[in-house]
Motif scaffolding. Structure first.
Motif, short mmCIF file in Angstrom:
data_model
loop_
_atom_site.label_atom_id
_atom_site.label_comp_id
_atom_site.label_asym_id
_atom_site.label_seq_id
_atom_site.Cartn_x
_atom_site.Cartn_y
_atom_site.Cartn_z
N ARG A 1 0.68 -1.30 0.01
CA ARG A 1 0.12 0.02 -0.08
C ARG A 1 0.92 1.29 -0.09
N ASP B 1 -0.60 4.88 -5.90
CA ASP B 1 -1.92 5.71 -6.02
C ASP B 1 -1.65 6.51 -7.20
N GLY C 1 -6.19 3.35 -12.81
CA GLY C 1 -7.20 2.53 -11.88
C GLY C 1 -7.17 0.99 -12.45
N PHE C 2 -7.14 1.02 -13.55
CA PHE C 2 -7.44 -0.45 -14.21
C PHE C 2 -5.97 -1.28 -13.91
N TYR C 3 -5.04 -0.79 -13.51
CA TYR C 3 -3.79 -1.43 -13.26
C TYR C 3 -3.81 -1.90 -11.80
N ARG C 4 -4.48 -1.17 -10.88
CA ARG C 4 -4.56 -1.66 -9.55
C ARG C 4 -5.88 -2.49 -9.22
N SER C 5 -6.83 -2.38 -9.98
CA SER C 5 -8.02 -2.86 -9.92
C SER C 5 -8.21 -4.48 -9.50
N GLY C 6 -8.82 -4.92 -8.75
CA GLY C 6 -8.94 -6.38 -8.46
C GLY C 6 -7.55 -7.02 -7.58
N ARG D 1 -4.48 -7.57 -10.16
CA ARG D 1 -4.80 -8.86 -10.97
C ARG D 1 -4.08 -8.34 -12.41
N SER E 1 -2.05 -6.09 -13.40
CA SER E 1 -0.45 -6.20 -13.39
C SER E 1 0.12 -7.44 -13.16
#
Length: 88
Positions: free
Chosen positions: A24, A29, A33-38, A41, A43
């Protein structure tokens, strides 16, 4: 033998990648967003694709890809160490 070395480097890359995602760190940050989503997953899938491409190319007569993946892994390990040790 090169493929086994790539496999071991891949395990290390996944471990460092997952540890950085779970840290974290505030720098995460800044990622899209799509890279950190889920839980990261996307990445981790990207990391898998890079490993798979390196293994396939090395196995089909491109030994330079093993060197390239080794350099990539060293950069990953160094960056992971900097982030996890709080130096960045």
């Amino acid at each position: 033998m090169l493929l086994f070395a790539l496999f071991l480097l891949g395990i290390g890359n996944f471990a460092v990648h997952k540890a950085v995602l779970e840290s974290r760190h505030p720098m995460l940050d800044a990622l899209p967003g799509f890279y950190r989503s889920g839980g990261g997953r996307f990445s981790l899938w990207f990391e898998f694709v890079i490993l798979l491409a390196a293994m396939l190319l090395t196995g089909n007569g491109w030994p330079g890809m093993a060197i390239a993946y080794g350099i990539y892994s060293l950069l990953n390990f160094g960056t992971g160490w900097l982030i996890l040790s709080g130096r960045v």
